[in-house]
Design a protein around this motif. Structure first.
Motif, PDB file in Angstrom:
ATOM      1  N   THR A 632       0.855  -1.189   0.000  1.00  0.00           N
ATOM      2  CA  THR A 632       0.000   0.000   0.000  1.00  0.00           C
ATOM      3  C   THR A 632       0.892   1.241   0.000  1.00  0.00           C
ATOM      4  OG1 THR A 632      -1.665  -1.203   1.257  1.00  0.00           O
ATOM      5  CG2 THR A 632      -1.852   1.181   1.241  1.00  0.00           C
ATOM      6  N   PRO A 633       0.584   2.266  -0.833  1.00  0.00           N
ATOM      7  CA  PRO A 633      -0.609   2.362  -1.680  1.00  0.00           C
ATOM      8  C   PRO A 633      -0.439   1.746  -3.062  1.00  0.00           C
ATOM      9  CG  PRO A 633       0.599   4.401  -1.775  1.00  0.00           C
ATOM     10  CD  PRO A 633       1.346   3.529  -0.814  1.00  0.00           C
ATOM     11  N   THR A 634       0.798   1.386  -3.456  1.00  0.00           N
ATOM     12  CA  THR A 634       1.028   0.893  -4.814  1.00  0.00           C
ATOM     13  C   THR A 634       1.617  -0.507  -4.778  1.00  0.00           C
ATOM     14  OG1 THR A 634       1.460   3.152  -5.561  1.00  0.00           O
ATOM     15  CG2 THR A 634       2.138   1.372  -7.021  1.00  0.00           C
ATOM     16  N   ALA A 635       1.063  -1.394  -5.613  1.00  0.00           N
ATOM     17  CA  ALA A 635       1.580  -2.753  -5.712  1.00  0.00           C
ATOM     18  C   ALA A 635       2.532  -2.858  -6.901  1.00  0.00           C
ATOM     19  CB  ALA A 635       0.428  -3.742  -5.881  1.00  0.00           C
ATOM     20  N   PHE A 636       3.616  -3.618  -6.734  1.00  0.00           N
ATOM     21  CA  PHE A 636       4.585  -3.856  -7.808  1.00  0.00           C
ATOM     22  C   PHE A 636       4.737  -5.367  -7.994  1.00  0.00           C
ATOM     23  CE2 PHE A 636       5.692   0.314  -6.163  1.00  0.00           C
ATOM     24  CZ  PHE A 636       5.907   1.055  -7.312  1.00  0.00           C
ATOM     25  N   PRO A 637       3.785  -6.011  -8.675  1.00  0.00           N
ATOM     26  CA  PRO A 637       3.838  -7.474  -8.773  1.00  0.00           C
ATOM     27  C   PRO A 637       4.706  -7.995  -9.914  1.00  0.00           C
ATOM     28  CG  PRO A 637       1.817  -6.675  -9.744  1.00  0.00           C
ATOM     29  CD  PRO A 637       2.542  -5.466  -9.225  1.00  0.00           C
ATOM     30  N   TYR A 638       5.276  -7.103 -10.727  1.00  0.00           N
ATOM     31  CA  TYR A 638       6.012  -7.554 -11.909  1.00  0.00           C
ATOM     32  C   TYR A 638       7.458  -7.070 -11.865  1.00  0.00           C
ATOM     33  CZ  TYR A 638       1.188  -8.090 -13.453  1.00  0.00           C
ATOM     34  OH  TYR A 638      -0.133  -8.425 -13.530  1.00  0.00           O
ATOM     35  N   CYS A 639       8.318  -7.857 -12.493  1.00  0.00           N
ATOM     36  CA  CYS A 639       9.731  -7.512 -12.593  1.00  0.00           C
ATOM     37  C   CYS A 639      10.102  -7.533 -14.071  1.00  0.00           C
ATOM     38  CB  CYS A 639      10.571  -8.515 -11.808  1.00  0.00           C
ATOM     39  SG  CYS A 639      12.291  -8.056 -11.653  1.00  0.00           S
ATOM     40  N   CYS A 640      10.301  -6.360 -14.665  1.00  0.00           N
ATOM     41  CA  CYS A 640      10.527  -6.233 -16.104  1.00  0.00           C
ATOM     42  C   CYS A 640      11.919  -5.665 -16.353  1.00  0.00           C
ATOM     43  CB  CYS A 640       9.468  -5.334 -16.734  1.00  0.00           C
ATOM     44  SG  CYS A 640       7.766  -5.850 -16.385  1.00  0.00           S
ATOM     45  N   ASP A 641      12.756  -6.429 -17.045  1.00  0.00           N
ATOM     46  CA  ASP A 641      14.138  -6.012 -17.295  1.00  0.00           C
ATOM     47  C   ASP A 641      14.846  -5.645 -15.997  1.00  0.00           C
ATOM     48  OD1 ASP A 641      14.679  -6.473 -19.914  1.00  0.00           O
ATOM     49  OD2 ASP A 641      14.093  -4.495 -20.617  1.00  0.00           O
ATOM     50  N   GLY A 642      14.545  -6.389 -14.943  1.00  0.00           N
ATOM     51  CA  GLY A 642      15.216  -6.177 -13.671  1.00  0.00           C
ATOM     52  C   GLY A 642      14.717  -4.993 -12.878  1.00  0.00           C
ATOM     53  N   ALA A 643      13.555  -4.434 -13.244  1.00  0.00           N
ATOM     54  CA  ALA A 643      13.004  -3.286 -12.519  1.00  0.00           C
ATOM     55  C   ALA A 643      11.555  -3.563 -12.152  1.00  0.00           C
ATOM     56  CB  ALA A 643      13.102  -2.022 -13.373  1.00  0.00           C
ATOM     57  N   LEU A 644      11.141  -3.098 -10.968  1.00  0.00           N
ATOM     58  CA  LEU A 644       9.768  -3.295 -10.521  1.00  0.00           C
ATOM     59  C   LEU A 644       8.793  -2.573 -11.442  1.00  0.00           C
ATOM     60  CD1 LEU A 644      10.161  -2.885  -6.656  1.00  0.00           C
ATOM     61  CD2 LEU A 644       9.780  -4.991  -7.929  1.00  0.00           C
TER      62      LEU A 644
END
Length: 650
Positions: A632-644
């Motif tokens: 909270t408040p922001t979700a970071f469920p992905y890892c793209c090119d080594g970055a959230l």
């Protein structure tokens, strides 16, 4: 005085530029078009040259490599020089456009200067368009040459071959895998050819129902011996849609291999088995063979299987030998005599490709259905019951997995998790197939595990196939091979393979993580045959490794423009309980960018999906990109090119 110097200097620069640009324009105004056209013609000549010239000419590449010089094909070097030259011409054309603009801006309304500026601008624009088109054509041809010359070189009896036969993208969307692989060498003469499609196919286009009984893939076994004897009618390959021929001879009707038994169990996986005396290959020389699927081939819903008008084809090199070596089990999961959470799958790994018709299917207790798969049994020794479920084959046909039908939870993706009986002792029994007396080859239909040459499982690892323990009452093998620690009576244990393990009442629900990727994120100058790979911190579920080729959904993708064909395989580190997933592919192009993707369709051996997607930090394999799917408040469920990332990777 200083001000005058500055203006003088400016005037000098402008005057010098004006004189040089005028001279340059006069020198090359009529040459840009000529050079561009010459480049196109030369590139086309190079494009055609490999088809009729280099097949007979020794270019000395191998000798150059042997003394430390570059082993790059001279044709590719020439094409690269042309592309650099076109880039230089493009710069000149751009300078002329700027010069024309300068003349127009400084014309002060003089008609002759305006006309001259327009003339230069028009000529330069036309030249620039031609150069850009030439650059695109040369780049396309260079990529084609790179792919072509990166293919497997030919052996006796055939020309060279490329991965996917030159039309891999079309087949990549409908074909999950095939055996032999494209470019595979040392293929035995008695091999089966297996093709697994992602969807059910129009079975009548692949198999001829020669005995007219309405069943595709059987034969009239008049002797009831499970052997296709001389004179018995069998269903064969439909050569109107599936062609098998020597690559050197081509696909003419007179050169096709037609004595091929064809069968399927689910209309998705098909076996084509050349019959004696037409075994493929030769006892005296290696020969390249090609399998071609025509563009007229349809799915079961009667829609085209391929978008490419050439269909799909690939080649492989057949050796001079027959394969009489039976397959062996290399490792199993769960390990013998261990206890695992009850949502673990059962996984069996082999030392070679297994015929999928012998290693996949469904079982529903008590096994009264004619289509029940009984070549592998999963039994609950605690209460004496059979365990219902499905058997899947994957990992280039080297891994068989069992998944129960008892829903017991949900993973982080919301997918169902299925469990074995809790707090129980589970027995797994992998059966050897009935063999032809005196041979390692199994009878058909297969009642046990066999390899691609139909050799029955060698469970006791003695180098021969005895078949199931009750096949020959005269031999000493009276029970299956027991892989549990301390098992006795090894001399009486046969070729079926069994082991036991325990289950707890725990359901393990936590996601796997990527701990290493190759090549590293953002790498350059990668070898054309380098296999991208990701290592997970858990043993992974092999059958969750599927190709993602839109519109077909899957768990692993390899994005590029243009698209290339790819296949998936895994290796397990049993000690550290880690799995590395590799992407085999057709050769990379010279300048294209490639993006491997490992998505949430991947699962570990506890059926936990790869979500959230964690992995190495960009530019290194030491840090960890750790997602926060519920923060909270922001979700970071992905890892793209080594970055959230808050959104799925693009």
């Amino acid at each position: 005085m200083e001000k005058s110097k500055r203006y003088f200097l400016l005037d000098f620069v402008l005057f010098t530029t004006k004189i040089k640009a005028s001279m340059l324009y006069k020198l090359i105004q009529g040459r840009i078009f000529q050079i561009a056209v010459f480049s196109i013609l030369l590139a086309v000549a190079i494009f055609l040259l490999p088809n009729f010239a280099l097949a007979q000419v020794d270019t000395g590449i191998d000798q150059a490599a042997g003394i430390g010089l570059s082993d790059t094909d001279p044709i590719i070097v020439i094409a690269r020089v042309i592309r650099v030259a076109l880039g230089f011409l493009g710069i000149i054309a751009l300078v002329l456009v700027l010069y024309a603009g300068f003349l127009y801006m400084t014309s002060a309304g003089a008609p002759d200067k305006i006309d001259k500026a327009k003339k230069i601008l028009t000529s330069a624009a036309i030249g620039l368009i031609i150069i850009l088109a030439s650059f695109a054509i040369v780049s396309f041809i260079l990529n084609f040459l790179t792919n072509s010359t990166s293919g497997t070189s030919s052996g006796p009896g055939g020309g060279g071959t490329t991965f996917g036969g030159g039309v891999p993208v079309s087949g990549n969307k409908i074909i999950e895998y095939h055996y032999p692989e494209s470019g595979q060498q040392d293929v035995p003469r008695n091999t089966s050819i297996i093709i697994t499609f992602k969807e059910e196919m129009n079975v009548g286009q692949l198999i001829k129902d020669n005995n007219g009984n309405g069943t595709y893939g059987d034969f009239t076994d008049s002797n009831l011996n499970g052997v296709l004897d001389t004179g018995e009618v069998y269903d064969s390959v439909n050569e109107a849609y599936v062609l098998l021929y020597k690559e050197a001879d081509g696909p003419a009707a007179a050169t096709l291999v037609t004595e091929v038994f064809a069968t399927t169990a689910d209309n998705k996986t098909f076996m084509f088995k050349p019959r004696p005396p037409d075994y493929i290959g030769s006892p005296s020389e290696e020969i390249w063979y090609t399998v071609a699927l025509t563009s007229a081939l349809q799915k079961a819903n009667l829609t085209p299987a391929f978008s490419n008008p050439a269909g799909y084809y690939w080649s492989f090199l057949v050796s001079t030998i027959f394969d009489t070596t039976p397959p062996k089990i290399t490792n199993v999961i769960p390990y013998p005599a261990t206890t695992e959470p009850r949502n673990v799958i059962v996984q069996i790994n082999f030392n070679e490709a297994i015929n999928p018709l012998s290693g996949s299917g469904s079982y529903v207790s008590p096994g009264n259905f004619p289509d029940d798969f009984e070549n592998i049994e999963i039994n609950n020794l605690s209460d004496g019951s059979d365990v219902n479920g499905n058997f899947y084959i994957s990992n280039k046909y080297r891994t068989i997995e069992f998944l129960t039908e008892t829903l017991c939870g949900r993973n982080s993706c919301g997918d169902g998790v299925y469990c074995l009986p809790a707090t129980s002792t589970i027995e797994a029994l992998v059966k050897a197939a009935t063999v032809i007396p005196g041979q390692n080859e199994a009878t058909f239909p297969f009642d046990g595990i066999v390899d691609m040459a139909s050799n029955s499982l060698d469970g006791n690892n003695d180098g021969t196939s005895q078949g199931p323990e009750d096949q020959d009452p005269a031999d000493a093998f009276v029970e299956p091979f027991n892989a549990n620690p301390g098992a006795s009576d090894a001399l009486t244990q046969g070729d079926s393979y069994r082991w036991d393990f325990g289950t707890s009442d725990e359901i393990l629900l936590s996601s796997p993580n990527i701990i290493n990727v190759l090549p590293a994120i953002g790498s350059n100058n990668i070898q054309t045959n380098f296999k991208p790979a990701a290592t997970f911190d858990r043993l992974m579920m092999s059958s969750s490794m599927t190709k993602h080729s839109p519109p077909s959904l899957g768990s692993v993708a390899l994005y590029s423009v243009p698209e290339i064909s790819f296949w998936l395989s895994k290796t397990d580190d049993i000690v550290n309980k880690e799995t590395t997933i590799e992407i085999s592919h057709s050769p990379f192009g010279d300048t294209a960018e490639y993006t491997p993707e490992f998505n949430s369709g991947l699962k570990d051996i506890y059926q936990n999906c790869f979500y959230p997607g964690s992995g190495p930090v960009s530019g290194t394999n030491t840090g960890v990109c750790t997602p926060t799917p519920t923060s909270t408040p922001t979700a970071f469920p992905y890892c793209c090119d080594g970055a959230l990332s808050t959104t799925a990777c693009n």
